[in-house]
Design a protein around this motif. Sequence first.
Motif, PDB file in Angstrom:
ATOM      1  N   SER A 198       9.216  11.571  -4.193  1.00 34.51           N
ATOM      2  CA  SER A 198       7.852  11.356  -4.674  1.00 34.51           C
ATOM      3  C   SER A 198       6.835  11.601  -3.564  1.00 34.51           C
ATOM      4  O   SER A 198       5.809  12.274  -3.774  1.00 34.51           O
ATOM      5  N   LEU A 199       7.114  11.065  -2.388  1.00 32.98           N
ATOM      6  CA  LEU A 199       6.202  11.241  -1.254  1.00 32.98           C
ATOM      7  C   LEU A 199       6.125  12.706  -0.825  1.00 32.98           C
ATOM      8  O   LEU A 199       5.039  13.205  -0.496  1.00 32.98           O
ATOM      9  N   SER A 200       7.253  13.379  -0.824  1.00 38.89           N
ATOM     10  CA  SER A 200       7.272  14.803  -0.465  1.00 38.89           C
ATOM     11  C   SER A 200       6.400  15.613  -1.412  1.00 38.89           C
ATOM     12  O   SER A 200       5.647  16.504  -0.990  1.00 38.89           O
ATOM     13  N   ILE A 218       1.328   9.155  -7.669  1.00 42.70           N
ATOM     14  CA  ILE A 218       2.687   8.728  -8.021  1.00 42.70           C
ATOM     15  C   ILE A 218       2.633   7.532  -8.967  1.00 42.70           C
ATOM     16  O   ILE A 218       1.752   6.678  -8.853  1.00 42.70           O
ATOM     17  N   ASN A 219       3.618   7.461  -9.868  1.00 43.18           N
ATOM     18  CA  ASN A 219       3.877   6.247 -10.646  1.00 43.18           C
ATOM     19  C   ASN A 219       5.303   5.789 -10.345  1.00 43.18           C
ATOM     20  O   ASN A 219       6.249   6.563 -10.500  1.00 43.18           O
ATOM     21  N   PHE A 220       5.444   4.536  -9.895  1.00 43.42           N
ATOM     22  CA  PHE A 220       6.765   3.996  -9.557  1.00 43.42           C
ATOM     23  C   PHE A 220       7.297   3.006 -10.599  1.00 43.42           C
ATOM     24  O   PHE A 220       8.403   2.493 -10.436  1.00 43.42           O
ATOM     25  N   SER A 221       6.541   2.739 -11.650  1.00 47.42           N
ATOM     26  CA  SER A 221       7.014   1.774 -12.650  1.00 47.42           C
ATOM     27  C   SER A 221       8.232   2.291 -13.399  1.00 47.42           C
ATOM     28  O   SER A 221       9.119   1.519 -13.781  1.00 47.42           O
ATOM     29  N   THR A 232      -0.158   5.819  -5.000  1.00 49.76           N
ATOM     30  CA  THR A 232       0.399   5.312  -6.250  1.00 49.76           C
ATOM     31  C   THR A 232      -0.701   4.816  -7.188  1.00 49.76           C
ATOM     32  O   THR A 232      -1.727   4.315  -6.751  1.00 49.76           O
ATOM     33  N   LEU A 233      -0.413   4.952  -8.478  1.00 48.90           N
ATOM     34  CA  LEU A 233      -1.339   4.504  -9.507  1.00 48.90           C
ATOM     35  C   LEU A 233      -0.926   3.165 -10.095  1.00 48.90           C
ATOM     36  O   LEU A 233      -1.647   2.581 -10.897  1.00 48.90           O
ATOM     37  N   ASP A 234       0.277   2.694  -9.715  1.00 48.72           N
ATOM     38  CA  ASP A 234       0.736   1.388 -10.200  1.00 48.72           C
ATOM     39  C   ASP A 234       1.208   0.539  -9.020  1.00 48.72           C
ATOM     40  O   ASP A 234       0.394   0.041  -8.263  1.00 48.72           O
ATOM     41  N   THR A 290       0.826  -1.215   0.000  1.00 54.32           N
ATOM     42  CA  THR A 290       0.000   0.000   0.000  1.00 54.32           C
ATOM     43  C   THR A 290       0.856   1.260   0.000  1.00 54.32           C
ATOM     44  O   THR A 290       1.804   1.377   0.773  1.00 54.32           O
ATOM     45  N   THR A 291       0.528   2.191  -0.876  1.00 51.14           N
ATOM     46  CA  THR A 291       1.037   3.556  -0.775  1.00 51.14           C
ATOM     47  C   THR A 291      -0.155   4.460  -1.022  1.00 51.14           C
ATOM     48  O   THR A 291      -0.556   4.687  -2.163  1.00 51.14           O
TER      49      THR A 291
END
Length: 318
Positions: free
Chosen positions: A248-250, A214-217, A165-167, A144-145
Amino acid sequence: MDSYHLGVDTSAYTTSVAVLNTEGRIIIDLRKPLKVKKGSLGLRQQEAVFQHINNLPEMFSLIAEEIDVKKIKTISASIKPRNVIDSYMPVFKVAQGHAFILAKTLGVDYKEFSHQDGHIAAGILNCSIQYLKRFLALHISGGTTELLLIENKKNNFSIEHIGGTLDISAGQLIDRIGIELGLPFPCGPYLDELSINGSFIKKNIPVSTNRTWINFSGPETFLKRIIKQKIVRPENIALELFNCIAKSLSNIIEDAIRVYKIKDILVIGGVGSNNYIRKKLEETIVKKGIGKLFFPDRILCTDNAVGIAYLGLTKDGI
């Protein structure tokens, strides 16, 4: 006469049981990480369920040795990942079933909450944020994010999902990169230790955020490519990974503060125990006067039943 409040949580990777007294003091905090085969990215649900079923009798036995079970007033369980419709994972049926049977056997109150409710409760335990009616929460864990708007109501938390996140989650990104580096699962603590001696590399890791999302992919692809090239030391990759996540979190926290005009942010979940991410968020949010962050003790960031027990003491349940 002092009474006890027992919580049971059977998450994807940890069996946990906790007991609090009427003052909210932790009396017992038992946890047993589930066993994951080396090189694996996790457990199948049926494997996790089997381990939980084997772990709980031993834990209940230890509790019976430590306290007078006749003084237990409430027994609570985490029954699903989040308090929304269609949120379901088989592992939580273990906590639900065992807690229900135990409560009925002892003739005490039985309450149900979500796993996410438990994380929030563990975060506000013995913290001044517990007295606020509204605050933001950043839930960053293995699966989870999510950025959340919390209303702290009498019966339970009212939670609105406003970002994240979206991914893949931050925890999934960490584990995927850790496995690529040959580290044991879950990889967070090992990468955290590695990053202490890391240095920044010249190549820019992509940070992809849009408002509170956010997207982390992209970072995953970038880091895996670098690992395959074998030109960057593992400790440098670990540092860059955590720096990318923290940036990203900031970004999404700043946008949420601007939009919702709420400056109090609770950071919960296992990834919230990471040393570098905590430090970076402090630098970018707190020291710049943008907002106020509340971090639980690191031991209360990871999956635990303490929050579920605390909810049994303070809330009505789902």
